[in-house]
Scaffold this motif. Structure first.
Motif, PDB file in Angstrom:
ATOM      1  N   PRO A   1       9.705  31.969  -0.782  1.00  0.00           N
ATOM      2  CA  PRO A   1       9.856  31.514  -2.142  1.00  0.00           C
ATOM      3  C   PRO A   1       8.917  30.455  -2.356  1.00  0.00           C
ATOM      4  O   PRO A   1       8.021  29.894  -1.595  1.00  0.00           O
ATOM      5  CB  PRO A   1      11.232  30.798  -1.746  1.00  0.00           C
ATOM      6  N   PHE A   2       8.998  30.234  -3.638  1.00  0.00           N
ATOM      7  CA  PHE A   2       8.300  29.018  -4.194  1.00  0.00           C
ATOM      8  C   PHE A   2       8.651  27.866  -3.834  1.00  0.00           C
ATOM      9  O   PHE A   2       9.659  27.821  -3.255  1.00  0.00           O
ATOM     10  CB  PHE A   2       8.435  29.125  -5.923  1.00  0.00           C
ATOM     11  N   SER A   3       7.911  26.921  -4.069  1.00  0.00           N
ATOM     12  CA  SER A   3       7.991  25.403  -3.471  1.00  0.00           C
ATOM     13  C   SER A   3       9.157  24.842  -3.872  1.00  0.00           C
ATOM     14  O   SER A   3       9.630  25.072  -4.972  1.00  0.00           O
ATOM     15  CB  SER A   3       6.743  24.615  -3.710  1.00  0.00           C
ATOM     16  N   ARG A   4       9.921  23.944  -3.200  1.00  0.00           N
ATOM     17  CA  ARG A   4      10.825  23.128  -3.659  1.00  0.00           C
ATOM     18  C   ARG A   4      10.477  22.445  -5.072  1.00  0.00           C
ATOM     19  O   ARG A   4      11.364  22.244  -6.088  1.00  0.00           O
ATOM     20  CB  ARG A   4      11.283  22.114  -2.643  1.00  0.00           C
ATOM     21  N   GLU A   5       9.260  22.001  -5.080  1.00  0.00           N
ATOM     22  CA  GLU A   5       8.823  21.364  -6.369  1.00  0.00           C
ATOM     23  C   GLU A   5       8.812  21.998  -7.528  1.00  0.00           C
ATOM     24  O   GLU A   5       9.146  21.732  -8.585  1.00  0.00           O
ATOM     25  CB  GLU A   5       7.437  20.634  -6.042  1.00  0.00           C
ATOM     26  N   PHE A   6       8.461  23.255  -7.274  1.00  0.00           N
ATOM     27  CA  PHE A   6       8.397  24.193  -8.516  1.00  0.00           C
ATOM     28  C   PHE A   6       9.856  24.451  -8.901  1.00  0.00           C
ATOM     29  O   PHE A   6      10.158  24.556 -10.047  1.00  0.00           O
ATOM     30  CB  PHE A   6       7.649  25.537  -7.928  1.00  0.00           C
ATOM     31  N   GLU A   7      10.841  24.876  -7.880  1.00  0.00           N
ATOM     32  CA  GLU A   7      12.119  25.188  -8.304  1.00  0.00           C
ATOM     33  C   GLU A   7      12.727  23.986  -8.905  1.00  0.00           C
ATOM     34  O   GLU A   7      13.428  24.238 -10.038  1.00  0.00           O
ATOM     35  CB  GLU A   7      13.036  25.564  -6.870  1.00  0.00           C
ATOM     36  N   GLU A   8      12.633  22.735  -8.539  1.00  0.00           N
ATOM     37  CA  GLU A   8      13.151  21.721  -9.099  1.00  0.00           C
ATOM     38  C   GLU A   8      12.732  21.331 -10.539  1.00  0.00           C
ATOM     39  O   GLU A   8      13.552  20.965 -11.255  1.00  0.00           O
ATOM     40  CB  GLU A   8      13.058  20.499  -8.247  1.00  0.00           C
TER      41      GLU A   8
END
Length: 152
Positions: free
Chosen positions: A8-15
């Motif tokens: 999945p995309f990075s946590r930073e991207f998702e947030e």
């Protein structure tokens, strides 16, 4: 995020994108009703104009999603968008946002999305975050056959 991934995309991207992607996605239906995807189309990179269905809009390029499932940010495509081009202002703002918040997906010039279960869905998520964060409410995926449209 590495250049190639099935994760999945990075946590930073998702947030960074949850709210903005939702706002941009909500506007897609309105945009699609205004500017239908069928028929002849024309894109002028130099003028920053996109015409489809007899309607013309100004466009600010953010990215290109290739038929090989690659994602290329507009700021990284110097052949189409020379450095210093005014039309890159939003794409450059998004890259700077990615740098400030350490979001690899926004600062990596080319992302290979073929490893995702659905590369088009991954591209859609990148576009929704990008257009929403840049204050734009619509993004139109275009994979038009060359015979039906042209760009200059």
């Amino acid at each position: 995020m590495p250049a190639t991934t099935s994760e999945p995309f990075s946590r930073e991207f998702e947030e960074a994108g949850a709210y903005y992607a939702a706002v941009a996605a909500a506007q897609q239906e309105v945009y699609a009703a205004y500017q239908p995807a069928r028929g002849e189309w024309r894109l002028s990179y130099r003028q920053g104009l996109f015409t489809s269905g007899g309607k013309t809009l100004h466009q600010s390029p953010l990215c290109f999603f290739g038929t090989d499932a690659s994602w290329l940010w507009a700021w990284a495509n110097e052949q189409t968008h020379p450095p210093g081009s005014e039309r890159l202002a939003r794409a450059l703002w998004l890259r700077a946002f990615g740098e400030r918040h350490r979001i690899a997906e926004l600062v990596t010039p080319r992302l290979e999305l073929a490893g995702f279960p659905d590369p088009a869905a991954a591209a859609w998520r990148l576009a929704m975050l990008g257009s929403g964060r840049c204050g734009r409410a619509a993004w139109r995926p275009r994979r038009c056959p060359r015979a039906r449209g042209r760009s200059s």
